[in-house]
Design a protein around this motif. Structure first.
Motif, short mmCIF file in Angstrom:
data_model
loop_
_atom_site.label_atom_id
_atom_site.label_comp_id
_atom_site.label_asym_id
_atom_site.label_seq_id
_atom_site.Cartn_x
_atom_site.Cartn_y
_atom_site.Cartn_z
N ILE A 1 -4.34 -10.86 16.63
CA ILE A 1 -4.57 -9.56 17.26
C ILE A 1 -5.75 -9.65 18.22
CG2 ILE A 1 -3.44 -8.05 15.59
CD1 ILE A 1 -5.96 -7.85 14.01
N GLN A 2 -5.64 -10.53 19.18
CA GLN A 2 -6.70 -10.73 20.16
C GLN A 2 -7.09 -9.45 20.91
OE1 GLN A 2 -8.50 -13.72 20.88
NE2 GLN A 2 -9.75 -12.19 21.92
N PRO A 3 -6.13 -8.60 21.33
CA PRO A 3 -6.54 -7.37 22.01
C PRO A 3 -7.42 -6.48 21.14
CG PRO A 3 -4.22 -7.81 22.40
CD PRO A 3 -4.67 -8.78 21.35
N VAL A 4 -7.16 -6.45 19.85
CA VAL A 4 -8.02 -5.68 18.95
C VAL A 4 -9.41 -6.30 18.90
CG1 VAL A 4 -8.30 -4.85 16.58
CG2 VAL A 4 -6.02 -4.94 17.62
N GLN A 5 -9.44 -7.61 18.84
CA GLN A 5 -10.72 -8.33 18.84
C GLN A 5 -11.52 -8.00 20.11
OE1 GLN A 5 -11.98 -10.18 16.50
NE2 GLN A 5 -13.09 -11.95 17.30
N ASP A 6 -10.84 -7.96 21.23
CA ASP A 6 -11.53 -7.66 22.48
C ASP A 6 -12.14 -6.26 22.45
OD1 ASP A 6 -10.78 -10.13 23.43
OD2 ASP A 6 -9.02 -9.37 24.52
N VAL A 7 -11.41 -5.30 21.91
CA VAL A 7 -11.91 -3.93 21.83
C VAL A 7 -13.11 -3.85 20.89
CG1 VAL A 7 -11.37 -1.58 21.05
CG2 VAL A 7 -9.73 -2.86 22.45
N LEU A 8 -13.02 -4.54 19.77
CA LEU A 8 -14.09 -4.48 18.78
C LEU A 8 -15.43 -4.97 19.35
CD1 LEU A 8 -12.22 -5.75 15.59
CD2 LEU A 8 -13.14 -3.47 15.96
N TYR A 9 -15.38 -5.93 20.24
CA TYR A 9 -16.60 -6.49 20.79
C TYR A 9 -16.90 -5.99 22.20
CZ TYR A 9 -16.81 -9.48 16.73
OH TYR A 9 -16.91 -9.93 15.44
N ASP A 10 -16.21 -4.93 22.61
CA ASP A 10 -16.46 -4.31 23.91
C ASP A 10 -17.38 -3.12 23.70
OD1 ASP A 10 -16.50 -3.08 26.35
OD2 ASP A 10 -14.32 -3.09 26.63
N ALA A 11 -18.62 -3.20 24.20
CA ALA A 11 -19.60 -2.13 23.99
C ALA A 11 -19.17 -0.82 24.64
CB ALA A 11 -20.97 -2.58 24.52
N ASP A 12 -18.30 -0.87 25.63
CA ASP A 12 -17.88 0.35 26.33
C ASP A 12 -16.61 0.96 25.74
OD1 ASP A 12 -20.00 0.12 28.15
OD2 ASP A 12 -18.84 -1.28 29.39
N ALA A 13 -15.99 0.27 24.76
CA ALA A 13 -14.75 0.78 24.19
C ALA A 13 -15.04 1.87 23.16
CB ALA A 13 -13.98 -0.36 23.53
N ASP A 14 -14.10 2.81 23.04
CA ASP A 14 -14.24 3.84 22.02
C ASP A 14 -13.12 3.69 21.00
OD1 ASP A 14 -11.95 4.89 23.18
OD2 ASP A 14 -13.03 6.42 24.31
N LEU A 15 -13.09 4.59 20.03
CA LEU A 15 -12.12 4.49 18.95
C LEU A 15 -10.69 4.71 19.43
CD1 LEU A 15 -14.13 6.22 16.13
CD2 LEU A 15 -13.68 3.80 16.42
N GLU A 16 -10.51 5.49 20.47
CA GLU A 16 -9.17 5.66 21.01
C GLU A 16 -8.64 4.35 21.57
OE1 GLU A 16 -7.15 8.15 20.75
OE2 GLU A 16 -8.62 9.33 19.63
N ASP A 17 -9.54 3.59 22.21
CA ASP A 17 -9.14 2.26 22.71
C ASP A 17 -8.70 1.37 21.55
OD1 ASP A 17 -9.80 2.95 25.34
OD2 ASP A 17 -11.89 2.37 25.05
N LEU A 18 -9.45 1.46 20.45
CA LEU A 18 -9.13 0.63 19.29
C LEU A 18 -7.78 1.01 18.69
CD1 LEU A 18 -10.13 -1.60 17.45
CD2 LEU A 18 -11.33 0.14 16.11
N LYS A 19 -7.55 2.30 18.57
CA LYS A 19 -6.27 2.75 18.03
C LYS A 19 -5.12 2.32 18.93
CE LYS A 19 -6.82 7.14 17.62
NZ LYS A 19 -6.70 8.56 17.25
N ALA A 20 -5.35 2.39 20.22
CA ALA A 20 -4.31 1.98 21.15
C ALA A 20 -4.02 0.49 21.04
CB ALA A 20 -4.72 2.34 22.58
N ALA A 21 -5.07 -0.30 20.82
CA ALA A 21 -4.87 -1.75 20.69
C ALA A 21 -4.05 -2.07 19.45
CB ALA A 21 -6.23 -2.45 20.63
N ILE A 22 -4.33 -1.39 18.35
CA ILE A 22 -3.54 -1.61 17.14
C ILE A 22 -2.10 -1.20 17.35
CG2 ILE A 22 -3.18 -0.73 14.78
CD1 ILE A 22 -5.28 -2.78 14.80
N ALA A 23 -1.89 -0.05 18.00
CA ALA A 23 -0.54 0.45 18.23
C ALA A 23 0.27 -0.48 19.14
CB ALA A 23 -0.60 1.85 18.84
N ALA A 24 -0.44 -1.26 19.98
CA ALA A 24 0.25 -2.14 20.91
C ALA A 24 0.66 -3.48 20.28
CB ALA A 24 -0.64 -2.41 22.12
N THR A 25 0.25 -3.71 19.04
CA THR A 25 0.62 -4.97 18.40
C THR A 25 2.12 -5.03 18.14
OG1 THR A 25 0.18 -4.08 16.19
CG2 THR A 25 -1.63 -5.22 17.30
#
Length: 642
Positions: free
Chosen positions: A230-254
């Protein structure tokens, strides 16, 4: 195959974060804390691929409750919306496989837990050739000529090499660290080789690494563990500008292939049937895949079965493969103790295909595969419930600990004292049904060794002294502790060495529990409580047998046990390594010989394995193979340097 990037902890952190939801005003995350609930261990299979993907994504969100209070949000989000600083054997299937043939061409086998069920190891022999894989070097040695007749060097990025020997093939299993661009992942491989030339005949590869394997009747049964990609999720987790909506979207895109391991046979990609994916009520995203491969080939028809769970320990019988997973969780309050249990899954093998045939849970954790035993239609399990989880996961700041930090506002609850339990299950066609248990063994201690022999269990617990418990299992509904022998030190491995005789290999210790050196104890087990007949002590030394039973050799025909040993001397300045040969009499255990290899380096790994071929005792190290006479003065007869 899909690359598997995340470690178990990072994967679990991602899944925890996936459960966060934003409040209606777009402000701080709205997190609902849900107490940890023990898993039911009842697996269900998905009806199809769409259902599997949806179910896995839903489970990712549900896992948030277990992890959110631990502060494992890699992107710095906390439950209060404030960013955190980074760094915040016996009769039946349990017989000990002791060689008994007295013929001059007899040879020893791997020290297996269950008769008829071979275990992978770094050395195998057919009585003429010795096949070994040490430090990534696979070698075939003809013991008759004393020559290395074939060898192959494995890549330095590969590790955990182990062998099976079939009728006309040598099977090599290993894990390879791989890189695809900036993505790093692990890949398990099993090669089927021509044992004479080491030419590759077949190759099976799968994302992940091997938990363990067994070979029964020419069939290799494997359990391979993998992590989600789940590399896209990993990218969001370590992106200081990302918010929780970004994280949820990354999980949903798996996609499903991000969660389920890929595999290939001879370079041709295969696909796991979505209906062969099972899951417990709660899981983190890790997976274990169970499957069988015929030693003589025909791997194109393999049908792997994946369980969305971790796997820590494997125990094999002639018909079944048991997979155990240690699970833990936390209460809702900071001062509550961690909860723990072990989930057990039984896979029944028929015509090379595994079928899930029963699940159960037991309290606490297993020591190793010797904590499991199937006998006379019952599975017996020995576990310890203790505060070791507290030390690892609770920061080691319990009432008995010296905390390395100050200012803690909430003191952890005083952990319950450790204790050990034996639980028995009836093994049905499709179920494991608990019939009885006995607990409160070794209160304040933990299990150091277990051996099930027929309808009796021998269990060593240790803290300062070594109680050797004898547990009568003859009535699966009414287990009874019949003996509690207390001696100083402990046994880390137990092995039957004849009728009513048990040999324990471990450490002697002072009355305060301070270990002082290698100890081998011979026990009489004829009575309801075991008794010590004799002991061998070697000061300032230890043996790998204490944690690796494959290093142990018992040769019944000569009445000897052989142990690799490392001596360190009284001031840790006089290192030497070798193998001690112990003569096992009816009531005695004595040193018969001390063997050092010709090219012995006191600071090397030393002797790794010992084996018998005919009238010779062979020792294997990274430096080479050496033979000594079996018996008499144990004089050296050959040296084959590597």
């Amino acid at each position: 195959m899909k690359a598997k990037l995340l470690t178990a902890l990072a994967g679990a952190a991602a899944l925890a974060a996936a459960g966060c939801t934003s409040s209606s005003d777009g402000g701080d995350p709205d997190v609902e804390a849900v107490p940890w609930v023990p898993a039911s261990a009842q697996l269900a299979s998905y009806g199809g691929c769409d259902e599997a993907l949806e179910g896995i994504q839903d489970a990712a969100a549900a896992m948030m409750a277990q992890w959110q209070s631990g502060g494992y949000f890699a992107n710095g989000f906390a439950e209060d919306g404030v960013a955190r600083e980074e760094g915040d054997m016996a009769a039946g299937s349990d017989s000990a496989e002791a060689p008994t043939a007295a013929a001059s061409d007899a040879y020893s086998q791997t020290n297996n837990a269950v008769a008829g069920v071979d275990e992978p190891d770094i050395v195998k022999t057919d009585g003429a050739f010795v096949y070994s894989v040490v430090q990534n070097e696979l070698r075939v040695v003809d013991t008759r000529s004393g020559e290395v007749v074939a060898e192959h060097r494995y890549d330095d990025m590969s590790w955990d090499h182990e062998l099976f020997l079939g009728d006309d093939e040598l099977l090599v299993m290993y894990t390879q660290d791989r890189q695809d661009g900036e993505t790093y992942y692990s890949e398990f491989t099993i090669d089927r080789l021509d044992p004479a030339s080491l030419d590759v005949l077949d190759t099976f590869s799968m994302d992940g690494s091997m938990v363990d394997a067994r070979m029964v009747g020419g069939e290799v049964r494997l359990a391979v563990s993998s992590q989600p990609s789940i590399q896209p999720v990993q990218d969001v987790l370590y992106d200081a500008d990302a918010d929780l909506e970004d994280l949820k979207a990354a999980i949903a895109a798996t996609e499903l292939e991000d969660w389920v391991p890929g595999f290939s046979v001879n370079g041709e990609d295969g696909e796991i049937d979505c209906r062969d994916i099972a899951h417990p009520d709660r899981f983190s995203g890790s997976a274990v895949t169970v499957f069988g491969l015929a030693a003589d080939g025909g791997w194109e028809d393999v049908e792997p079965h994946t369980v969305m769970a971790d796997g820590d320990t494997v125990h094999g019988t002639t018909e079944s493969l048991y997979l155990a997973h240690y699970d833990y969780g936390w209460g809702a309050a900071e001062d509550e103790q961690p909860q723990s249990e072990t989930e057990l899954y039984r896979f029944h093998f028929e015509d090379g295909e595994p079928r899930l045939a029963g699940e159960a849970t037991v309290p606490g954790s297993l020591l190793n595969q010797y904590s499991l035993s199937e006998y006379d239609g019952h599975l017996r399990v020995a576990t310890t419930e203790n505060d070791s989880v507290w030390g690892w996961w609770g920061g080691g700041c319990g009432p008995a600990d010296d905390c390395a930090w100050e200012g803690a506002e909430v003191a952890p609850a005083e952990p319950e004292p450790s204790k050990s339990t034996v639980t028995v299950f009836a093994v049905g066609d499709d179920a494991l049904t608990e019939t009885g248990s006995v607990t409160d063994l070794g209160v304040t201690e933990q299990i150091y060794a277990v051996r099930f022999i027929a309808d009796t269990a021998y269990i060593v617990t240790f803290r300062q002294t070594d109680p050797l418990y004898t547990v009568d299992l003859s009535d699966p509904a009414n287990l009874a502790v019949t003996g509690e022998l207390k001696i100083t030190g402990y046994s880390g491995y137990l092995h039957p060495v004849g009728a009513d005789r048990l040999l324990g290999i471990g450490q002697e210790a002072t009355e305060d529990g301070v270990t002082t050196g290698l100890q081998a104890s011979l026990f009489d087990t004829a009575a309801p409580e075991a008794a010590v007949l004799d002991q061998y002590f070697r000061e300032n030394s230890d043996s790998a047998v204490q944690w690796d039973p494959h290093a142990f050799l018992y040769w019944d025909d000569a009445g000897i046990a052989v142990l690799p040993v490392t001596d360190w001397g009284p001031d840790y300045s006089n290192y030497r390594s070798g193998a001690v040969v112990l003569a096992i009499g009816a009531d005695t255990v004595d040193q018969a010989a001390w063997i050092e290899q010709e090219a012995s380096d006191p600071y090397s790994e030393g002797i790794l394995r010992t084996l018998v071929i005919g009238d010779q005792l062979w020792t294997l190290s990274a430096a080479g193979l050496q033979s000594n006479e079996l018996g008499g003065g144990y004089a050296q007869t050959a040296w084959i340097g590597f």
